[in-house]
Design a protein around this motif. Structure first.
Motif, mmCIF file in Angstrom:
data_model
loop_
_atom_site.group_PDB
_atom_site.id
_atom_site.type_symbol
_atom_site.label_atom_id
_atom_site.label_comp_id
_atom_site.label_asym_id
_atom_site.label_seq_id
_atom_site.Cartn_x
_atom_site.Cartn_y
_atom_site.Cartn_z
ATOM 1 N N TYR A 30 -3.078 8.019 -6.265
ATOM 2 C CA TYR A 30 -3.255 6.952 -5.277
ATOM 3 C C TYR A 30 -4.735 6.855 -4.948
ATOM 4 O O TYR A 30 -5.357 7.824 -4.509
ATOM 5 C CB TYR A 30 -2.452 7.210 -4.003
ATOM 6 N N LEU A 31 -5.318 5.679 -5.161
ATOM 7 C CA LEU A 31 -6.734 5.429 -4.941
ATOM 8 C C LEU A 31 -6.866 4.425 -3.808
ATOM 9 O O LEU A 31 -6.551 3.251 -3.970
ATOM 10 C CB LEU A 31 -7.372 4.876 -6.224
ATOM 11 N N GLY A 32 -7.318 4.901 -2.636
ATOM 12 C CA GLY A 32 -7.479 3.980 -1.511
ATOM 13 C C GLY A 32 -6.799 4.433 -0.242
ATOM 14 O O GLY A 32 -6.480 3.612 0.620
ATOM 15 N N ALA A 33 -6.591 5.734 -0.077
ATOM 16 C CA ALA A 33 -5.930 6.260 1.118
ATOM 17 C C ALA A 33 -6.924 6.404 2.267
ATOM 18 O O ALA A 33 -8.013 6.949 2.089
ATOM 19 C CB ALA A 33 -5.289 7.615 0.819
ATOM 20 N N GLY A 45 0.803 -1.212 0.000
ATOM 21 C CA GLY A 45 0.000 0.000 0.000
ATOM 22 C C GLY A 45 0.834 1.259 0.000
ATOM 23 O O GLY A 45 1.884 1.349 -0.651
ATOM 24 N N ILE A 46 0.397 2.250 0.766
ATOM 25 C CA ILE A 46 1.067 3.552 0.793
ATOM 26 C C ILE A 46 2.484 3.447 1.320
ATOM 27 O O ILE A 46 3.340 4.282 0.999
ATOM 28 C CB ILE A 46 0.244 4.550 1.643
ATOM 29 N N ASN A 47 2.780 2.405 2.109
ATOM 30 C CA ASN A 47 4.127 2.252 2.659
ATOM 31 C C ASN A 47 5.171 2.105 1.563
ATOM 32 O O ASN A 47 6.312 2.554 1.722
ATOM 33 C CB ASN A 47 4.186 1.052 3.602
ATOM 34 N N ASP A 48 4.799 1.473 0.438
ATOM 35 C CA ASP A 48 5.740 1.342 -0.673
ATOM 36 C C ASP A 48 6.169 2.716 -1.182
ATOM 37 O O ASP A 48 7.345 2.934 -1.506
ATOM 38 C CB ASP A 48 5.113 0.546 -1.813
ATOM 39 N N TYR A 49 5.228 3.643 -1.239
ATOM 40 C CA TYR A 49 5.535 4.974 -1.775
ATOM 41 C C TYR A 49 6.238 5.853 -0.746
ATOM 42 O O TYR A 49 7.051 6.708 -1.116
ATOM 43 C CB TYR A 49 4.253 5.611 -2.302
ATOM 44 N N ILE A 50 5.964 5.630 0.515
ATOM 45 C CA ILE A 50 6.734 6.316 1.555
ATOM 46 C C ILE A 50 8.197 5.906 1.458
ATOM 47 O O ILE A 50 9.110 6.751 1.512
ATOM 48 C CB ILE A 50 6.160 5.992 2.947
ATOM 49 N N ASP A 51 8.440 4.596 1.293
ATOM 50 C CA ASP A 51 9.825 4.114 1.172
ATOM 51 C C ASP A 51 10.498 4.680 -0.073
ATOM 52 O O ASP A 51 11.665 5.092 -0.031
ATOM 53 C CB ASP A 51 9.842 2.586 1.134
#
Length: 373
Positions: free
Chosen positions: A108-111, A89-95
Motif C-alpha cells: 500500500y503506497l499512500g498511507a 483508499g485504505i477503507n476498501d482493504y479494511i472492508d
C-alpha cells in the motif's frame, strides 16, 4: 534536496523519531533479533507485484507511477509491477479484511497516520499491514528525522511529505498572520476549505484547528469560520481547480509547494502566495507498507527500498510536488523546486496516540455541523 534541510521544529502533538525505531514491541517472538520477516538467503524476485495507491500517483499529467513501474521492472527484470487504484483508499482493504476477502494487493503506497488509526480502530490492533523489518530496507536509514509516522506497530515508512497551508491572492487579501484572523471581517467570504471526511488536506486543516483550539474549542472556532463565510467543498480538486483557480475566492487550503506548480505553468505568482498562520503548517507525511497477506513478500520489500532510492525520491517529489522523505544530500532536484517549495517555521501534526479513538468522533462531530456548507 540540496541547499535546504526540510526539518521543521515539531510542535503540538507532533510526530518524532527516526525510521530505525520501526519495530513492534520487540518481545522476542519473531526471528532476526526480534524483527519480523527475516531476510531470506535466496529472495524470490520473480512474479507480479501488486501496488495499491491513489489515482494521481498513476493518472494525470506526468505522474510518478509510470516512471516507478518502468524503472522497477528494469531493476528487477523478472518482476512485473501492477498498479491497483482502490476507490475508497485504505477503507476498501479494511472492508476486505473484515470479510476475509482477497486483498488483490501486496503493497500500500499512500498511507497517512489517520489511515493507521482507522485500521486499528476497526480491526485488531496492529492489523492489515505487517510489521516491517527495516533491516531489509537499506535506504530506510536515510529517512529524515521527524518522519516516523508514530505507528507503535512499525508498519509504514514515509516516502514523501507535504505541508498544508493557505494559498492566497495578495491582490485581494493580506496574508493572515494567525488562524484566528480567518474569523475576522478582513477575510469574510474569502476562504475555501475541503470536507474533512473526504479530503486529505481537508482533514489535515481540521486537525490543525484542533491542535490550535483544543478538543473542546475547535467546533466553536469552526462556527466562527462559518459565520465569516467559509465555503467547504467536497475535495481539493473542487476547491482548488474548480473554485480558486477560477477566481471565485481569494484563499484556499492547499499545499506549501503550490508555487512549484504555479511556476511550472507560468501562472501569476501574486495569486499563489503561501501563508503559514501562527508560523505553522500541518505536516502530512505519506507512508508505504506491506499487507499481512502479501503473496510477493520479497518483491514488496525490494519495492519499499527502491522507492527510497535517489532517483525514485527525486521523481516522486517533483511529479507529486511534495518533499522527499530522505535527507537532502541524497536527492538532486531542480533549482526551481528548491526556490518555490516552502517549509513552515514550525511543522505541526496530531500524532497517532492522540488520534487513536478520537479521529472518527472529531470528524463526525465536525461533519454533522459543517460538511457541505
Amino acid at each position: 534536496m540540496r541547499r535546504r534541510t526540510f526539518v521543521g521544529a515539531v510542535g503540538g502533538s507532533a510526530i518524532a523519531g527516526v525510521a530505525g525505531c520501526l519495530t513492534r514491541d520487540g518481545d522476542g517472538s519473531d526471528d532476526n533479533d526480534g524483527n519480523a520477516d527475516p531476510e531470506p538467503e535466496n529472495p524470490d524476485l520473480e512474479g507480479e507485484l501488486r501496488v495499491a495507491t491513489y489515482d494521481s500517483m498513476v493518472n494525470g499529467e506526468n505522474p510518478a507511477g509510470p516512471w516507478l513501474k518502468e524503472a522497477f521492472e528494469e531493476a528487477y527484470p523478472d518482476a512485473e509491477l501492477t498498479w491497483t487504484l482502490p476507490e475508497n483508499g485504505i477503507n476498501d482493504y479494511i472492508d476486505r479484511e473484515r470479510q476475509n476477502a482477497d486483498l488483490d494487493a501486496d503493497v500500500y503506497l499512500g498511507a497517512n497516520i489517520d489511515d493507521l488509526v482507522r485500521i486499528d480502530d476497526t480491526l485488531d490492533d496492529g492489523g492489515l499491514l505487517r510489521e516491517l523489518n527495516v533491516d531489509r530496507i537499506d535506504n530506510a536509514e536515510r529517512i529524515r528525522d521527524g518522519l516516523d509516522m508514530g505507528d507503535p506497530h512499525g508498519r509504514v515508512l514515509a516516502y514523501d511529505t507535504g505541508y498544508i497551508c493557505l494559498v492566497y491572492d495578495e491582490n485581494v487579501v493580506d496574508e493572515p498572520e494567525t488562524l484566528e484572523a480567518l474569523t475576522e471581517p478582513a477575510y469574510e467570504d474569502a476562504l475555501l476549505a475541503q470536507n474533512a471526511q473526504r479530503s486529505d488536506p481537508g482533514q489535515a486543516f481540521l486537525l490543525w484547528t484542533i491542535d490550535a483550539a483544543g478538543e473542546d474549542g475547535y467546533l466553536d472556532y469552526w462556527r466562527d469560520l462559518e459565520d465569516n463565510g467559509v465555503r467547504i467543498l467536497e475535495d481539493w480538486q473542487q476547491s482548488y481547480n474548480g473554485s480558486y483557480m477560477n477566481g471565485q475566492r481569494p484563499m484556499v487550503v492547499s499545499y506549501s509547494t503550490d508555487q512549484v506548480f504555479a511556476n511550472e505553468y507560468g501562472y501569476d505568482m501574486s495569486r499563489h502566495q503561501i501563508a503559514f498562520p501562527n508560523d505553522q503548517g500541518y505536516a502530512n507525511p505519506e507512508g508505504m507498507g506491506i499487507f499481512e497477506r502479501a503473496s510477493e513478500l520479497d518483491l514488496a520489500y525490494e519495492f519499499l527500498d527502491f522507492a527510497l532510492s535517489n532517483d525514485a525520491q527525486a521523481v516522486i517529489a517533483q511529479r507529486n510536488v511534495q518533499f522527499p522523505a530522505v535527507e537532502s544530500a541524497y536527492v538532486d532536484l531542480d533549482e526551481e523546486f528548491d526556490q518555490y517549495a516552502h517549509v513552515p517555521p514550525e511543522a505541526v501534526t496530531v500524532g497517532y496516540d492522540d488520534l487513536r479513538g478520537n479521529l472518527g468522533g472529531w470528524t463526525e462531530d465536525w461533519a454533522r455541523e459543517f460538511a457541505g456548507r
